[in-house]
Design a protein around this motif. Structure first.
Motif, PDB file in Angstrom:
ATOM      1  N   THR A  37       0.857  -1.181   0.000  1.00 45.87           N
ATOM      2  CA  THR A  37       0.000   0.000   0.000  1.00 45.87           C
ATOM      3  C   THR A  37       0.893   1.231   0.000  1.00 45.87           C
ATOM      4  OG1 THR A  37      -1.637  -1.221   1.273  1.00 45.87           O
ATOM      5  CG2 THR A  37      -1.914   1.171   1.164  1.00 45.87           C
ATOM      6  N   PRO A  38       1.300   1.694  -1.176  1.00 41.97           N
ATOM      7  CA  PRO A  38       2.182   2.862  -1.225  1.00 41.97           C
ATOM      8  C   PRO A  38       1.450   4.139  -0.821  1.00 41.97           C
ATOM      9  CG  PRO A  38       1.777   1.991  -3.435  1.00 41.97           C
ATOM     10  CD  PRO A  38       1.024   1.137  -2.488  1.00 41.97           C
ATOM     11  N   VAL A  39       2.240   5.105  -0.354  1.00 37.95           N
ATOM     12  CA  VAL A  39       1.726   6.441  -0.076  1.00 37.95           C
ATOM     13  C   VAL A  39       1.433   7.142  -1.391  1.00 37.95           C
ATOM     14  CG1 VAL A  39       2.351   8.702   0.873  1.00 37.95           C
ATOM     15  CG2 VAL A  39       2.972   6.619   2.087  1.00 37.95           C
ATOM     16  N   ALA A  40       2.269   6.876  -2.391  1.00 37.36           N
ATOM     17  CA  ALA A  40       2.106   7.489  -3.707  1.00 37.36           C
ATOM     18  C   ALA A  40       2.708   6.576  -4.762  1.00 37.36           C
ATOM     19  CB  ALA A  40       2.793   8.851  -3.748  1.00 37.36           C
ATOM     20  N   THR A  41       2.204   6.711  -5.972  1.00 39.86           N
ATOM     21  CA  THR A  41       2.770   6.006  -7.120  1.00 39.86           C
ATOM     22  C   THR A  41       2.902   6.989  -8.273  1.00 39.86           C
ATOM     23  OG1 THR A  41       0.617   5.326  -7.992  1.00 39.86           O
ATOM     24  CG2 THR A  41       1.695   3.797  -6.475  1.00 39.86           C
ATOM     25  N   VAL A  42       3.909   6.736  -9.092  1.00 39.82           N
ATOM     26  CA  VAL A  42       4.095   7.513 -10.312  1.00 39.82           C
ATOM     27  C   VAL A  42       4.411   6.516 -11.414  1.00 39.82           C
ATOM     28  CG1 VAL A  42       5.443   9.297 -11.483  1.00 39.82           C
ATOM     29  CG2 VAL A  42       5.012   9.486  -9.019  1.00 39.82           C
ATOM     30  N   THR A  43       3.613   6.539 -12.462  1.00 36.78           N
ATOM     31  CA  THR A  43       3.842   5.639 -13.582  1.00 36.78           C
ATOM     32  C   THR A  43       4.748   6.330 -14.594  1.00 36.78           C
ATOM     33  OG1 THR A  43       1.670   4.660 -13.252  1.00 36.78           O
ATOM     34  CG2 THR A  43       2.728   4.274 -15.378  1.00 36.78           C
ATOM     35  N   GLU A  44       5.879   5.707 -14.871  1.00 37.78           N
ATOM     36  CA  GLU A  44       6.852   6.242 -15.824  1.00 37.78           C
ATOM     37  C   GLU A  44       7.104   5.187 -16.890  1.00 37.78           C
ATOM     38  OE1 GLU A  44       9.844   8.915 -13.449  1.00 37.78           O
ATOM     39  OE2 GLU A  44       9.678   6.971 -12.429  1.00 37.78           O
ATOM     40  N   ALA A  69      12.214  11.072   5.614  1.00 39.05           N
ATOM     41  CA  ALA A  69      11.146  11.417   6.542  1.00 39.05           C
ATOM     42  C   ALA A  69      10.030  12.021   5.701  1.00 39.05           C
ATOM     43  CB  ALA A  69      11.642  12.432   7.565  1.00 39.05           C
ATOM     44  N   ARG A  70       8.809  11.805   6.132  1.00 35.17           N
ATOM     45  CA  ARG A  70       7.653  12.401   5.450  1.00 35.17           C
ATOM     46  C   ARG A  70       7.078  13.479   6.360  1.00 35.17           C
ATOM     47  NH1 ARG A  70       1.949   9.283   4.588  1.00 35.17           N
ATOM     48  NH2 ARG A  70       0.765  11.045   3.796  1.00 35.17           N
ATOM     49  N   ILE A  71       6.943  14.668   5.807  1.00 38.97           N
ATOM     50  CA  ILE A  71       6.371  15.794   6.539  1.00 38.97           C
ATOM     51  C   ILE A  71       5.197  16.319   5.721  1.00 38.97           C
ATOM     52  CG2 ILE A  71       6.775  18.126   7.417  1.00 38.97           C
ATOM     53  CD1 ILE A  71       9.775  17.295   7.687  1.00 38.97           C
ATOM     54  N   THR A  72       4.021  16.330   6.320  1.00 40.43           N
ATOM     55  CA  THR A  72       2.829  16.826   5.644  1.00 40.43           C
ATOM     56  C   THR A  72       2.594  18.273   6.041  1.00 40.43           C
ATOM     57  OG1 THR A  72       1.809  14.642   5.567  1.00 40.43           O
ATOM     58  CG2 THR A  72       0.322  16.526   5.382  1.00 40.43           C
ATOM     59  N   ALA A 103       2.278  16.473  -4.245  1.00 37.11           N
ATOM     60  CA  ALA A 103       1.057  17.211  -3.938  1.00 37.11           C
ATOM     61  C   ALA A 103      -0.131  16.266  -4.004  1.00 37.11           C
ATOM     62  CB  ALA A 103       0.864  18.354  -4.930  1.00 37.11           C
ATOM     63  N   GLY A 104      -0.858  16.195  -2.899  1.00 35.16           N
ATOM     64  CA  GLY A 104      -2.126  15.494  -2.879  1.00 35.16           C
ATOM     65  C   GLY A 104      -3.241  16.497  -3.116  1.00 35.16           C
ATOM     66  N   HIS A 106      -5.450  17.579  -1.007  1.00 34.53           N
ATOM     67  CA  HIS A 106      -5.612  18.482   0.125  1.00 34.53           C
ATOM     68  C   HIS A 106      -4.310  19.069   0.655  1.00 34.53           C
ATOM     69  CE1 HIS A 106      -9.871  17.650   0.633  1.00 34.53           C
ATOM     70  NE2 HIS A 106      -9.595  16.390   0.418  1.00 34.53           N
ATOM     71  N   HIS A 107      -3.217  18.303   0.579  1.00 39.31           N
ATOM     72  CA  HIS A 107      -1.977  18.722   1.229  1.00 39.31           C
ATOM     73  C   HIS A 107      -0.763  18.394   0.370  1.00 39.31           C
ATOM     74  CE1 HIS A 107      -4.322  19.249   4.872  1.00 39.31           C
ATOM     75  NE2 HIS A 107      -4.781  18.021   4.737  1.00 39.31           N
ATOM     76  N   ASP A 108       0.334  19.075   0.702  1.00 36.91           N
ATOM     77  CA  ASP A 108       1.631  18.755   0.107  1.00 36.91           C
ATOM     78  C   ASP A 108       2.395  17.896   1.108  1.00 36.91           C
ATOM     79  OD1 ASP A 108       1.700  20.308  -2.430  1.00 36.91           O
ATOM     80  OD2 ASP A 108       1.316  21.959  -1.052  1.00 36.91           O
ATOM     81  N   HIS A 109       3.141  16.944   0.577  1.00 39.03           N
ATOM     82  CA  HIS A 109       3.907  16.018   1.398  1.00 39.03           C
ATOM     83  C   HIS A 109       5.370  16.145   0.999  1.00 39.03           C
ATOM     84  CE1 HIS A 109       0.100  14.183   2.637  1.00 39.03           C
ATOM     85  NE2 HIS A 109      -0.256  14.480   1.400  1.00 39.03           N
ATOM     86  N   LEU A 110       6.216  16.421   1.980  1.00 34.81           N
ATOM     87  CA  LEU A 110       7.645  16.603   1.739  1.00 34.81           C
ATOM     88  C   LEU A 110       8.374  15.344   2.162  1.00 34.81           C
ATOM     89  CD1 LEU A 110       8.048  20.122   3.418  1.00 34.81           C
ATOM     90  CD2 LEU A 110       7.229  19.599   1.109  1.00 34.81           C
ATOM     91  N   PHE A 111       9.288  14.906   1.325  1.00 34.42           N
ATOM     92  CA  PHE A 111      10.148  13.771   1.649  1.00 34.42           C
ATOM     93  C   PHE A 111      11.575  14.307   1.669  1.00 34.42           C
ATOM     94  CE2 PHE A 111       6.263  12.025   0.072  1.00 34.42           C
ATOM     95  CZ  PHE A 111       6.024  10.936   0.901  1.00 34.42           C
ATOM     96  N   VAL A 112      12.160  14.298   2.860  1.00 35.33           N
ATOM     97  CA  VAL A 112      13.494  14.854   3.078  1.00 35.33           C
ATOM     98  C   VAL A 112      14.361  13.761   3.690  1.00 35.33           C
ATOM     99  CG1 VAL A 112      12.577  17.192   3.387  1.00 35.33           C
ATOM    100  CG2 VAL A 112      12.941  15.729   5.394  1.00 35.33           C
ATOM    101  N   PRO A 113      15.693  13.895   3.607  1.00 36.65           N
ATOM    102  CA  PRO A 113      16.536  12.875   4.231  1.00 36.65           C
ATOM    103  C   PRO A 113      16.129  12.668   5.696  1.00 36.65           C
ATOM    104  CG  PRO A 113      17.878  14.367   2.924  1.00 36.65           C
ATOM    105  CD  PRO A 113      16.488  14.952   2.966  1.00 36.65           C
ATOM    106  N   HIS A 114      15.940  11.419   6.062  1.00 35.27           N
ATOM    107  CA  HIS A 114      15.423  11.113   7.398  1.00 35.27           C
ATOM    108  C   HIS A 114      16.263  11.744   8.500  1.00 35.27           C
ATOM    109  CE1 HIS A 114      14.150   8.812  10.902  1.00 35.27           C
ATOM    110  NE2 HIS A 114      12.988   8.780  10.276  1.00 35.27           N
ATOM    111  N   ALA A 115      17.561  11.741   8.338  1.00 36.72           N
ATOM    112  CA  ALA A 115      18.454  12.293   9.361  1.00 36.72           C
ATOM    113  C   ALA A 115      18.284  13.805   9.533  1.00 36.72           C
ATOM    114  CB  ALA A 115      19.905  11.970   9.021  1.00 36.72           C
ATOM    115  N   LEU A 116      17.647  14.466   8.558  1.00 39.30           N
ATOM    116  CA  LEU A 116      17.495  15.925   8.609  1.00 39.30           C
ATOM    117  C   LEU A 116      16.063  16.364   8.924  1.00 39.30           C
ATOM    118  CD1 LEU A 116      19.741  16.872   5.560  1.00 39.30           C
ATOM    119  CD2 LEU A 116      20.343  16.794   7.993  1.00 39.30           C
TER     120      LEU A 116
END
Length: 131
Positions: A37-44, A69-72, A103-104, A106-116
């Motif tokens: 169950t992915p959070v998001a998919t992109v077909t390429e 890390a995922r930040i909404t 971008a969903g 309703h919201h934007d979801h940021l994926f940044v290096p987990h350590a940061l």
């Protein structure tokens, strides 16, 4: 209720919310495997990119090289709003933090290096306060 379009209102109201899990970007040659169950998919052309929890990718034996890390951003941004992604990406770039934005509706979801993740939240808080 329609999403917000005003950039200052969007920045002031971001309310970044971190998620507790670690996320990865991986790819499969066709459709999403039925047990994931992915959070998001992109077909390429090259395959289907899956953004999913690291533990799910590990369980499925899928490879990855970026743990995020995922930040909404809890503000309800309109899809046609101008400047939110640029402002966030610019502030994070100035801080030396890479960011992948999804971008969903309703919201934007940021994926940044987990350590940061904590540093990212501080940068976003500063950006919101300056707006």
């Amino acid at each position: 209720m329609p999403g917000e379009r005003d950039l200052r209102t969007l920045l002031r109201g971001m309310r970044p919310e971190p998620h507790p899990d670690r996320y990865v970007f991986t790819t499969v040659p066709g459709a999403v495997p039925p047990d994931l169950t992915p959070v998001a998919t992109v077909t390429e052309d090259e395959g289907t990119t899956l953004v999913l929890r690291q533990e799910d990718a590990d369980r499925a034996g899928l490879g990855y090289d970026y743990v995020a890390a995922r930040i909404t951003l809890r503000v309800h941004s309109a899809l046609e709003a101008v400047g939110l992604t640029a402002a966030v990406a610019g502030a994070l770039a100035d801080a030396g933090i890479s960011c992948n934005v999804i971008a969903g509706f309703h919201h934007d979801h940021l994926f940044v290096p987990h350590a940061l993740a904590d540093r990212t939240l501080r940068v976003l808080d500063t950006l919101a306060a300056r707006s």
